[in-house]
Design an enzyme around this catalytic site. Structure first.
Site, PDB file in Angstrom:
ATOM      1  N   GLY A 148      -9.015  -0.675  -2.364  1.00 36.38           N
ATOM      2  CA  GLY A 148     -10.139  -0.189  -1.230  1.00 36.38           C
ATOM      3  C   GLY A 148      -9.272   0.034   0.660  1.00 36.38           C
ATOM      4  CD  GLU A 149      -4.828  -0.005   3.912  1.00 40.73           C
ATOM      5  OE1 GLU A 149      -4.294  -0.044   5.364  1.00 40.73           O
ATOM      6  OE2 GLU A 149      -4.247  -0.795   2.902  1.00 40.73           O
ATOM      7  NE  ARG A 184      -9.576   4.139  -4.960  1.00 36.30           N
ATOM      8  CZ  ARG A 184     -10.501   4.199  -4.916  1.00 36.30           C
ATOM      9  NH1 ARG A 184     -11.234   5.444  -5.211  1.00 36.30           N
ATOM     10  NH2 ARG A 184     -11.224   3.230  -5.259  1.00 36.30           N
ATOM     11  CD  GLU A 209      -7.725   1.697  -5.580  1.00 34.30           C
ATOM     12  OE1 GLU A 209      -8.676   1.562  -5.392  1.00 34.30           O
ATOM     13  OE2 GLU A 209      -6.437   1.411  -4.987  1.00 34.30           O
ATOM     14  CG  ASN A 210      -3.702   3.391  -3.304  1.00 39.90           C
ATOM     15  OD1 ASN A 210      -4.165   3.683  -1.976  1.00 39.90           O
ATOM     16  ND2 ASN A 210      -3.596   1.851  -3.006  1.00 39.90           N
ATOM     17  NE  ARG A 256     -13.083   1.727  -1.784  1.00 36.88           N
ATOM     18  CZ  ARG A 256     -13.532   0.585  -2.715  1.00 36.88           C
ATOM     19  NH1 ARG A 256     -13.868   0.060  -2.786  1.00 36.88           N
ATOM     20  NH2 ARG A 256     -12.629   1.034  -2.981  1.00 36.88           N
ATOM     21  CD  GLN A 290      -2.837   1.664   1.321  1.00 36.39           C
ATOM     22  OE1 GLN A 290      -2.171   2.574  -0.309  1.00 36.39           O
ATOM     23  NE2 GLN A 290      -3.728   1.456   0.577  1.00 36.39           N
ATOM     24  NE  ARG A 332      -4.760   6.369   0.765  1.00 33.44           N
ATOM     25  CZ  ARG A 332      -5.060   7.234  -0.526  1.00 33.44           C
ATOM     26  NH1 ARG A 332      -4.743   8.277   0.158  1.00 33.44           N
ATOM     27  NH2 ARG A 332      -5.228   7.300  -1.427  1.00 33.44           N
TER      28      ARG A 332
END
Length: 299
Positions: A75-76, A113, A109-110, A78, A34, A36
């Site tokens: 979707g972390e 966004r 994916e990140n 969420r 991840q 983020r």
């Protein structure tokens, strides 16, 4: 979900690929890759409130890495919001992916966004390059960016850790960070403290950095005021390279000079304290020297 980014063909054609299933929340773990690093708790709370009122409109995407154990692909935020709501299960789409595909997909994916900080974005680019053997040029092409854009982002990873964290926490801007790249790690942190304490603009920061890199000479005017002695016959026939003003005598250090140095140290200590770091300083004014002992905790 096709991974055309990695050259994989769209082979998921069965009706079960995008089927939404209920998965126990306790069986889900965050993605190890991840990008983020900072999750705003207020934003997570707002998202949780929205999910509680309207439900989870977009299922998170998982992969089953062991029997009945799942890792998040997308979707972390969420997932974190649902954890605060104490749900036992959540709706998800389970994809078949290996470790390499999962890591790369989470990064992509990140990045798409556009909610990452500049440092998190740079870290994502670096990880994608390592995972896929990309050069800056090939990654830029895959991402639809210019090579200079990717290169400038990656340069932020050369900043000291406190400066990177300040960018990730939105305490300073990316442009503030870029201006600090010219300094060594110690001066980066000293200027960072001053930016936070005095709310310096980017322009102010750039000027401060320039003054550190190219400090003005302290005795330049005194050199200009020194008069030349009359030249002898031999000296008057010298070439322009040898003729010229005599050097000014070296300035002797005075008590005023040492006090300025001591005050500069004290000002630095104040800036560190204002940044929230506990620091203690003991001053010992002896006959021949000033002694200042500074203690800063490691943690």
């Amino acid at each position: 979900m096709a991974i055309s980014f990695f050259g994989k063909k769209k082979e998921e054609t069965s009706s079960s690929v995008n089927q939404v299933v209920m998965v126990p929340v306790a069986a889900i773990v965050p993605n190890r890759f991840q990008p983020r690093k900072v999750f705003n708790t207020d934003h997570i709370g707002e998202l949780a409130s929205t999910i509680e009122q309207h439900g989870l409109l977009q299922p998170i995407v998982l992969r089953e890495y062991e029997d009945q154990k799942f890792e998040i692909i997308a979707g972390e935020r969420r997932f974190r919001a649902i954890q605060t709501l104490k749900w036992a299960e959540l709706p998800a789409i389970v994809q078949k992916m290996d470790d390499h595909e999962t890591a790369s997909m989470a990064l992509i994916e990140n990045l798409q966004r556009e909610e990452l900080t500049a440092v998190e974005e740079a870290d994502a680019y670096q990880n994608l390059m390592k995972l896929n053997g990309f050069t800056q040029a090939s990654l830029a092409e895959k991402m639809g960016k210019s090579q200079s854009f990717v290169a400038n982002k990656l340069r932020l990873l050369k900043l000291s850790q406190p400066v990177q964290e300040a960018i990730m926490n939105h305490e300073i801007s990316e442009r503030h960070g870029r201006s600090l790249l010219k300094l060594d790690e110690f001066n980066q942190q000293m200027v960072l403290h001053q930016i936070l304490a005095e709310q310096l603009t980017v322009k102010d920061t750039e000027a401060l950095v320039a003054s550190i890199i190219n400090p003005e000479p302290a005795v330049e005017e005194e050199v200009a005021d020194v008069e030349e002695e009359p030249a002898t016959i031999e000296e008057s026939t010298e070439t322009p390279k040898k003729a010229g003003k005599k050097k000014a005598p070296k300035k002797e250090m005075t008590t005023a000079d040492t006090k300025v140095a001591v005050n500069t140290i004290k000002k630095s200590i104040e800036l560190i304290e204002q940044s929230g770091i506990p620091v203690s300083a003991v001053e010992d004014d002896q006959k021949d020297v000033y002694r200042i002992t500074i203690e800063i905790p490691k943690k």
